[in-house]
Design an enzyme around this catalytic site. Structure first.
Site, PDB file in Angstrom:
ATOM      1  N   SER A   1      14.863 -24.209   1.607  1.00  0.00           N
ATOM      2  CA  SER A   1      13.491 -23.846   1.225  1.00  0.00           C
ATOM      3  C   SER A   1      12.487 -24.666   2.008  1.00  0.00           C
ATOM      4  O   SER A   1      12.756 -25.818   2.384  1.00  0.00           O
ATOM      5  CB  SER A   1      13.323 -24.130  -0.268  1.00  0.00           C
ATOM      6  OG  SER A   1      11.965 -24.116  -0.620  1.00  0.00           O
TER       7      SER A   1
ATOM      8  N   TYR B   1      14.545 -29.788  -8.188  1.00  0.00           N
ATOM      9  CA  TYR B   1      14.979 -28.584  -7.467  1.00  0.00           C
ATOM     10  C   TYR B   1      14.861 -28.802  -5.967  1.00  0.00           C
ATOM     11  O   TYR B   1      15.800 -28.561  -5.204  1.00  0.00           O
ATOM     12  CB  TYR B   1      14.131 -27.368  -7.916  1.00  0.00           C
ATOM     13  CG  TYR B   1      14.054 -26.284  -6.875  1.00  0.00           C
ATOM     14  CD1 TYR B   1      15.118 -25.404  -6.675  1.00  0.00           C
ATOM     15  CD2 TYR B   1      12.932 -26.157  -6.045  1.00  0.00           C
ATOM     16  CE1 TYR B   1      15.057 -24.434  -5.687  1.00  0.00           C
ATOM     17  CE2 TYR B   1      12.864 -25.196  -5.063  1.00  0.00           C
ATOM     18  CZ  TYR B   1      13.935 -24.338  -4.878  1.00  0.00           C
ATOM     19  OH  TYR B   1      13.877 -23.400  -3.895  1.00  0.00           O
TER      20      TYR B   1
ATOM     21  N   LYS C   1      17.763 -29.165  -2.633  1.00  0.00           N
ATOM     22  CA  LYS C   1      17.759 -28.473  -1.336  1.00  0.00           C
ATOM     23  C   LYS C   1      17.866 -29.503  -0.200  1.00  0.00           C
ATOM     24  O   LYS C   1      18.632 -29.337   0.749  1.00  0.00           O
ATOM     25  CB  LYS C   1      16.483 -27.634  -1.164  1.00  0.00           C
ATOM     26  CG  LYS C   1      16.365 -26.466  -2.127  1.00  0.00           C
ATOM     27  CD  LYS C   1      17.427 -25.400  -1.865  1.00  0.00           C
ATOM     28  CE  LYS C   1      17.361 -24.250  -2.848  1.00  0.00           C
ATOM     29  NZ  LYS C   1      18.528 -23.367  -2.810  1.00  0.00           N
TER      30      LYS C   1
HETATM   31  C1  UD1 Z   1       7.407 -22.608  -5.345  1.00  0.00           C
HETATM   32  C2  UD1 Z   1       8.098 -23.923  -5.319  1.00  0.00           C
HETATM   33  C3  UD1 Z   1       9.051 -23.943  -4.145  1.00  0.00           C
HETATM   34  C4  UD1 Z   1      10.026 -22.790  -4.240  1.00  0.00           C
HETATM   35  C5  UD1 Z   1       9.255 -21.491  -4.326  1.00  0.00           C
HETATM   36  C6  UD1 Z   1      10.235 -20.365  -4.597  1.00  0.00           C
HETATM   37  C7  UD1 Z   1       6.458 -25.524  -6.252  1.00  0.00           C
HETATM   38  C8  UD1 Z   1       5.691 -26.765  -6.002  1.00  0.00           C
HETATM   39  N1  UD1 Z   1       7.165 -25.025  -5.232  1.00  0.00           N
HETATM   40  O1  UD1 Z   1       6.616 -22.507  -4.177  1.00  0.00           O
HETATM   41  O2  UD1 Z   1       9.749 -25.152  -4.157  1.00  0.00           O
HETATM   42  O3  UD1 Z   1      10.859 -22.799  -3.118  1.00  0.00           O
HETATM   43  O4  UD1 Z   1       8.333 -21.536  -5.406  1.00  0.00           O
HETATM   44  O5  UD1 Z   1       9.599 -19.141  -4.502  1.00  0.00           O
HETATM   45  O6  UD1 Z   1       6.445 -24.989  -7.339  1.00  0.00           O
HETATM   46  N2  UD1 Z   1      -0.265 -19.854  -8.076  1.00  0.00           N
HETATM   47  C9  UD1 Z   1      -1.337 -19.588  -8.907  1.00  0.00           C
HETATM   48  N3  UD1 Z   1      -1.074 -19.045 -10.127  1.00  0.00           N
HETATM   49  C10 UD1 Z   1       0.175 -18.745 -10.573  1.00  0.00           C
HETATM   50  C11 UD1 Z   1       1.265 -19.025  -9.720  1.00  0.00           C
HETATM   51  C12 UD1 Z   1       1.010 -19.587  -8.473  1.00  0.00           C
HETATM   52  O7  UD1 Z   1      -2.497 -19.844  -8.554  1.00  0.00           O
HETATM   53  O8  UD1 Z   1       0.337 -18.261 -11.704  1.00  0.00           O
HETATM   54  C13 UD1 Z   1      -0.521 -20.399  -6.720  1.00  0.00           C
HETATM   55  C14 UD1 Z   1       0.093 -21.759  -6.484  1.00  0.00           C
HETATM   56  O9  UD1 Z   1      -0.782 -22.787  -6.878  1.00  0.00           O
HETATM   57  C15 UD1 Z   1       0.347 -21.701  -4.971  1.00  0.00           C
HETATM   58  C16 UD1 Z   1       0.635 -20.223  -4.696  1.00  0.00           C
HETATM   59  O10 UD1 Z   1       0.083 -19.515  -5.803  1.00  0.00           O
HETATM   60  O11 UD1 Z   1      -0.831 -22.060  -4.275  1.00  0.00           O
HETATM   61  C17 UD1 Z   1       2.117 -19.907  -4.607  1.00  0.00           C
HETATM   62  O12 UD1 Z   1       2.781 -20.397  -5.744  1.00  0.00           O
HETATM   63  P1  UD1 Z   1       4.316 -20.046  -6.051  1.00  0.00           P
HETATM   64  O13 UD1 Z   1       4.531 -18.589  -5.963  1.00  0.00           O
HETATM   65  O14 UD1 Z   1       4.677 -20.706  -7.339  1.00  0.00           O
HETATM   66  O15 UD1 Z   1       5.112 -20.686  -4.849  1.00  0.00           O
HETATM   67  P2  UD1 Z   1       5.095 -22.201  -4.282  1.00  0.00           P
HETATM   68  O16 UD1 Z   1       4.480 -23.139  -5.222  1.00  0.00           O
HETATM   69  O17 UD1 Z   1       4.568 -22.152  -2.898  1.00  0.00           O
END
Ligand code: UD1
Length: 338
Positions: free
Chosen positions: A125, A150, A154
């Site tokens: 990842s 997690y 990795k």
């Molecule tokens: C997350 C994990 C990463 C993992 C990946 C799997 C973290 C810190 N990282 O990545 O290790 O490999 O998922 O897919 O959690 N967001 C919102 N609202 C929401 C959900 C997300 O604003 O309800 C934003 C987050 O702040 C971020 C972006 O959307 O900026 C993407 O979030 P997400 O889909 O959870 O992925 P990652 O955090 O990048």
């Protein structure tokens, strides 16, 4: 290579890769304990490809079950997707995460060695880059401390597999660092089907789109990014799947240890994603700005030159297609895969 063992082959990325393998003339054999996936995915794979892959309902930590599979099938290579993957849960249950993710990988490699199987692709990842010093990140950039168990698993598994390949250069290992996989199969039969309330952005948006959730919470609009919301590299899961097939071809050249970013090379903010989803599907996604989520970073996206150069692979689909496919899956499976 022909017969490919796919651990976690009924999951979101695994099932899509199984479809891609079949379409490319490989014979995938699936091992999955259904912890985070459904058996109903299997007939759906058949519906798409016309082929019902061999399926073992076993846990990858079960060494005897692994031995039985390797005895019954002449395995040429392994793609190892199976593992616990929820960031938040990993903070609550570190022991479970470390033991499951590490022990399954160690047992898998042990049995591969017993049977002389020397090709392994591991689902890593972008989380291994931690807080990157600069974006886009290249495979040569330094790895930084993960913010959760997690991510640590990795990182640790990457190290372990690297050492194993160093000790036996005929053991080929590809570490694939996925950025943010989204979308689903265009048929609407396969897609992201999280248990409970989604943690990741796209499945959350999809559930808001069909009215299952009331609104999206955007975690922070004060990051140092163009619109203040987090920037990520969202890659269509069908592209991600084809990246695995391209990597299998690379492993046939006996490269030893190889590492690739699988992303699009393009950063998209949360707000841009919301707008793209609304426009692609003609829906409204109400949102509220909330405080930053612990452990989140401002921006992470991939430099994808190496995969292009060495695998001849690039992502073909954009976020618009991914938004269409994610919504299509969600509409057809409002309560997940049954
Ligand atoms: C997350 C994990 C990463 C993992 C990946 C799997 C973290 C810190 N990282 O990545 O290790 O490999 O998922 O897919 O959690 N967001 C919102 N609202 C929401 C959900 C997300 O604003 O309800 C934003 C987050 O702040 C971020 C972006 O959307 O900026 C993407 O979030 P997400 O889909 O959870 O992925 P990652 O955090 O990048």
């Amino acid at each position: 290579m022909k017969n490919i063992l796919v651990t976690g082959g009924l999951g979101f990325i695994g099932s899509e890769t199984v479809v891609c393998l079949i379409e490319e003339g490989y014979t995938p054999i699936i091992i999955d304990n259904l912890y985070n996936s459904k058996k109903a995915v299997l007939p759906r794979i058949k519906e798409i490809t016309g082929v019902l892959p061999k399926f073992y309902e076993n846990d990858v930590t079960d060494e005897d079950a692994l031995r039985k599979i390797f005895k019954e099938n002449k395995i040429d290579g392994v793609i190892h997707f199976a593992g616990y993957k929820a960031v938040g849960e990993s903070v609550q249950k570190p022991l479970e995460y470390y033991s499951n993710n590490l022990i399954s990988t160690l047992k898998l490699v042990k049995v591969m060695k017993e049977f002389g199987v020397k090709n392994l692709i591991f689902s890593s990842s972008a989380t291994v880059y931690g807080l990157p010093k600069r974006v886009p990140v290249t495979e040569e950039d330094e790895l930084n401390e993960a913010t959760n168990p997690y991510g640590e698993t990795k990182f640790m598994i990457e190290r372990i597999l690297g050492d194993i390949s160093k000790a036996d250069p005929s053991f080929n290992v590809a570490l694939l660092r996925y950025f943010n996989p989204i979308g689903g199969h265009p048929s609407g039969l396969l897609g992201e089907d999280p248990n409970g309330i989604p943690n990741n952005l796209l499945p959350y948006i999809s559930q808001v789109a069909i009215g299952k959730l009331d609104h999206l919470n955007i975690f922070g609009d004060d990051y140092d990014t163009p619109d203040g919301t987090g920037v990520r590299d969202y890659i269509h899961v069908v592209d991600l799947a084809s990246g695995h097939v391209a990597t299998l071809k690379k492993l046939e050249t006996n490269p030893g240890l190889v590492i690739y970013n699988l992303g699009t090379g393009k950063g998209t903010s949360v707000l841009e994603m919301v707008k793209a989803y609304e426009k692609a599907n003609n829906v409204k996604i109400p949102y509220e700005i909330k405080p930053r989520r612990a452990g989140d970073i401002a921006a992470n996206y991939a430099n994808v030159d190496k995969a292009k150069r060495e695998l001849g692979w690039v992502a073909k689909y954009d976020i618009v297609q991914a938004c269409l496919d994610a919504y299509n899956f969600q509409k057809k499976n409002p309560d997940g895969i049954k």
